[in-house]
Design a protein around this motif. Structure first.
Motif, PDB file in Angstrom:
ATOM      1  N   ASP A   1       0.855  -1.184   0.000  1.00 64.96           N
ATOM      2  CA  ASP A   1       0.000   0.000   0.000  1.00 64.96           C
ATOM      3  C   ASP A   1       0.892   1.235   0.000  1.00 64.96           C
ATOM      4  OD1 ASP A   1      -2.016   1.834   0.245  1.00 64.96           O
ATOM      5  OD2 ASP A   1      -2.542   1.296   2.313  1.00 64.96           O
ATOM      6  N   LEU A   2       0.735   2.093  -1.007  1.00 65.62           N
ATOM      7  CA  LEU A   2       1.554   3.302  -1.121  1.00 65.62           C
ATOM      8  C   LEU A   2       0.793   4.569  -0.756  1.00 65.62           C
ATOM      9  CD1 LEU A   2       3.473   2.653  -4.471  1.00 65.62           C
ATOM     10  CD2 LEU A   2       4.263   2.273  -2.136  1.00 65.62           C
ATOM     11  N   LYS A   3      -0.453   4.429  -0.334  1.00 66.07           N
ATOM     12  CA  LYS A   3      -1.226   5.615   0.024  1.00 66.07           C
ATOM     13  C   LYS A   3      -0.516   6.351   1.148  1.00 66.07           C
ATOM     14  CE  LYS A   3      -5.625   3.674  -1.341  1.00 66.07           C
ATOM     15  NZ  LYS A   3      -5.776   2.232  -1.187  1.00 66.07           N
ATOM     16  N   GLY A   4      -0.268   7.636   0.948  1.00 64.13           N
ATOM     17  CA  GLY A   4       0.434   8.443   1.926  1.00 64.13           C
ATOM     18  C   GLY A   4       1.946   8.357   1.832  1.00 64.13           C
ATOM     19  N   LYS A   5       2.462   7.429   1.008  1.00 59.66           N
ATOM     20  CA  LYS A   5       3.910   7.284   0.838  1.00 59.66           C
ATOM     21  C   LYS A   5       4.385   7.840  -0.492  1.00 59.66           C
ATOM     22  CE  LYS A   5       4.335   3.034   3.532  1.00 59.66           C
ATOM     23  NZ  LYS A   5       4.747   1.631   3.495  1.00 59.66           N
ATOM     24  N   SER A   6       3.504   7.840  -1.490  1.00 60.74           N
ATOM     25  CA  SER A   6       3.898   8.262  -2.823  1.00 60.74           C
ATOM     26  C   SER A   6       2.709   8.854  -3.568  1.00 60.74           C
ATOM     27  CB  SER A   6       4.429   7.054  -3.608  1.00 60.74           C
ATOM     28  OG  SER A   6       4.681   7.409  -4.948  1.00 60.74           O
ATOM     29  N   SER A   7       2.981   9.849  -4.389  1.00 61.15           N
ATOM     30  CA  SER A   7       1.932  10.417  -5.229  1.00 61.15           C
ATOM     31  C   SER A   7       1.901   9.736  -6.598  1.00 61.15           C
ATOM     32  CB  SER A   7       2.160  11.918  -5.399  1.00 61.15           C
ATOM     33  OG  SER A   7       3.404  12.143  -6.033  1.00 61.15           O
ATOM     34  N   VAL A   8       2.821   8.807  -6.827  1.00 58.49           N
ATOM     35  CA  VAL A   8       2.925   8.121  -8.116  1.00 58.49           C
ATOM     36  C   VAL A   8       1.807   7.101  -8.298  1.00 58.49           C
ATOM     37  CG1 VAL A   8       4.390   6.611  -9.506  1.00 58.49           C
ATOM     38  CG2 VAL A   8       5.402   8.472  -8.214  1.00 58.49           C
ATOM     39  N   ALA A   9       1.498   6.354  -7.243  1.00 56.05           N
ATOM     40  CA  ALA A   9       0.478   5.302  -7.330  1.00 56.05           C
ATOM     41  C   ALA A   9      -0.081   5.034  -5.937  1.00 56.05           C
ATOM     42  CB  ALA A   9       1.080   4.021  -7.905  1.00 56.05           C
ATOM     43  N   ASP A  10      -1.235   4.361  -5.895  1.00 55.56           N
ATOM     44  CA  ASP A  10      -1.845   3.986  -4.617  1.00 55.56           C
ATOM     45  C   ASP A  10      -1.283   2.679  -4.078  1.00 55.56           C
ATOM     46  OD1 ASP A  10      -3.444   6.229  -4.631  1.00 55.56           O
ATOM     47  OD2 ASP A  10      -5.157   5.201  -5.543  1.00 55.56           O
ATOM     48  N   SER A  11      -0.810   1.830  -4.977  1.00 53.39           N
ATOM     49  CA  SER A  11      -0.237   0.565  -4.524  1.00 53.39           C
ATOM     50  C   SER A  11       0.766   0.029  -5.529  1.00 53.39           C
ATOM     51  CB  SER A  11      -1.330  -0.474  -4.249  1.00 53.39           C
ATOM     52  OG  SER A  11      -2.033  -0.776  -5.418  1.00 53.39           O
ATOM     53  N   MET A  12       1.594  -0.882  -5.008  1.00 58.64           N
ATOM     54  CA  MET A  12       2.618  -1.531  -5.815  1.00 58.64           C
ATOM     55  C   MET A  12       2.481  -3.032  -5.610  1.00 58.64           C
ATOM     56  SD  MET A  12       6.768  -1.299  -5.412  1.00 58.64           S
ATOM     57  CE  MET A  12       6.763   0.460  -5.687  1.00 58.64           C
ATOM     58  N   ILE A  13       2.612  -3.768  -6.690  1.00 54.67           N
ATOM     59  CA  ILE A  13       2.594  -5.220  -6.622  1.00 54.67           C
ATOM     60  C   ILE A  13       3.906  -5.719  -7.199  1.00 54.67           C
ATOM     61  CG2 ILE A  13       1.456  -7.327  -7.428  1.00 54.67           C
ATOM     62  CD1 ILE A  13      -1.178  -5.689  -7.433  1.00 54.67           C
ATOM     63  N   VAL A  14       4.578  -6.574  -6.434  1.00 54.21           N
ATOM     64  CA  VAL A  14       5.857  -7.136  -6.844  1.00 54.21           C
ATOM     65  C   VAL A  14       5.696  -8.653  -6.905  1.00 54.21           C
ATOM     66  CG1 VAL A  14       8.315  -7.311  -6.310  1.00 54.21           C
ATOM     67  CG2 VAL A  14       7.048  -5.263  -5.631  1.00 54.21           C
ATOM     68  N   ALA A  15       6.182  -9.260  -7.981  1.00 54.95           N
ATOM     69  CA  ALA A  15       6.092 -10.715  -8.124  1.00 54.95           C
ATOM     70  C   ALA A  15       7.277 -11.215  -8.935  1.00 54.95           C
ATOM     71  CB  ALA A  15       4.786 -11.115  -8.807  1.00 54.95           C
ATOM     72  N   SER A  16       7.525 -12.502  -8.821  1.00 52.57           N
ATOM     73  CA  SER A  16       8.624 -13.130  -9.571  1.00 52.57           C
ATOM     74  C   SER A  16       8.083 -14.180 -10.518  1.00 52.57           C
ATOM     75  CB  SER A  16       9.599 -13.824  -8.610  1.00 52.57           C
ATOM     76  OG  SER A  16      10.218 -12.904  -7.769  1.00 52.57           O
ATOM     77  N   GLY A  17       8.810 -14.351 -11.618  1.00 55.07           N
ATOM     78  CA  GLY A  17       8.589 -15.464 -12.521  1.00 55.07           C
ATOM     79  C   GLY A  17       9.784 -16.399 -12.409  1.00 55.07           C
ATOM     80  N   ARG A  18       9.623 -17.630 -12.817  1.00 56.81           N
ATOM     81  CA  ARG A  18      10.694 -18.617 -12.684  1.00 56.81           C
ATOM     82  C   ARG A  18      11.853 -18.388 -13.651  1.00 56.81           C
ATOM     83  NH1 ARG A  18       5.909 -21.078 -12.592  1.00 56.81           N
ATOM     84  NH2 ARG A  18       6.087 -21.825 -14.715  1.00 56.81           N
ATOM     85  N   SER A  19      11.574 -17.725 -14.757  1.00 54.73           N
ATOM     86  CA  SER A  19      12.573 -17.498 -15.807  1.00 54.73           C
ATOM     87  C   SER A  19      12.175 -16.254 -16.586  1.00 54.73           C
ATOM     88  CB  SER A  19      12.605 -18.701 -16.758  1.00 54.73           C
ATOM     89  OG  SER A  19      11.354 -18.810 -17.424  1.00 54.73           O
ATOM     90  N   ALA A  20      13.044 -15.818 -17.497  1.00 50.76           N
ATOM     91  CA  ALA A  20      12.714 -14.667 -18.341  1.00 50.76           C
ATOM     92  C   ALA A  20      11.459 -14.958 -19.173  1.00 50.76           C
ATOM     93  CB  ALA A  20      13.887 -14.321 -19.250  1.00 50.76           C
ATOM     94  N   ARG A  21      11.333 -16.185 -19.643  1.00 49.30           N
ATOM     95  CA  ARG A  21      10.148 -16.552 -20.428  1.00 49.30           C
ATOM     96  C   ARG A  21       8.879 -16.467 -19.584  1.00 49.30           C
ATOM     97  NH1 ARG A  21       9.961 -21.571 -24.435  1.00 49.30           N
ATOM     98  NH2 ARG A  21      11.149 -20.051 -25.589  1.00 49.30           N
ATOM     99  N   HIS A  22       8.955 -16.922 -18.327  1.00 52.27           N
ATOM    100  CA  HIS A  22       7.798 -16.861 -17.434  1.00 52.27           C
ATOM    101  C   HIS A  22       7.450 -15.408 -17.109  1.00 52.27           C
ATOM    102  CE1 HIS A  22       5.783 -18.045 -13.382  1.00 52.27           C
ATOM    103  NE2 HIS A  22       4.892 -18.053 -14.354  1.00 52.27           N
ATOM    104  N   VAL A  23       8.460 -14.561 -16.864  1.00 55.73           N
ATOM    105  CA  VAL A  23       8.217 -13.140 -16.593  1.00 55.73           C
ATOM    106  C   VAL A  23       7.520 -12.498 -17.795  1.00 55.73           C
ATOM    107  CG1 VAL A  23       9.323 -10.890 -16.218  1.00 55.73           C
ATOM    108  CG2 VAL A  23      10.079 -12.889 -14.913  1.00 55.73           C
TER     109      VAL A  23
END
Length: 124
Positions: free
Chosen positions: A34-56
């Motif tokens: 949750d980025l509310k109150g931390k940044s004016s760029v967005a309300d939230s950030m989602i970070v995730a990983s893929g197993r490989s470049a192809r999966h990403v």
């Protein structure tokens, strides 16, 4: 249903749409910040990983299609050619998709999830 965006389900938030798509596509270590109150760029950030470049790349492609189908077609994307780190700016939500090694190196979720220290006036 929104008449301007006929496929958009009003009961599903943008974050929920993204999180469900990433989960369906077997993204790893999904983190929602949750980025509310931390940044004016967005309300939230989602970070995730893929197993490989192809999966990403597949995660990014499927997510961009889901966003477009749901009426959020103006998402901007960076990093698709190499798929080490793909950034998708969906307006109120910014999504970072990484290969595991690249994610460990940058560790951006730690930067954004830690509260910044509050400044106090110095005593004179």
């Amino acid at each position: 249903m929104d008449p301007v965006h006929p496929l958009r389900d009003e009961d599903v938030s943008l974050e929920e749409l993204i999180l469900k798509r990433l989960d369906d596509d077997k993204a790893q270590e999904i983190v929602h910040i949750d980025l509310k109150g931390k940044s004016s760029v967005a309300d939230s950030m989602i970070v995730a990983s893929g197993r490989s470049a192809r999966h990403v790349g597949a995660l990014a492609d499927h997510l961009l299609r889901a966003l477009k189908d749901a009426g959020y077609g103006r998402a901007r994307v960076e990093g698709l050619p190499h798929c080490d780190w793909v950034l998708i700016d969906a307006g109120d939500v910014v999504i970072h998709l990484f290969r595991p090694e690249v994610r460990a190196f940058y560790n951006i979720e730690k930067i954004w999830s830690v509260d910044a220290p509050h400044r106090t006036p110095q005593a004179v």
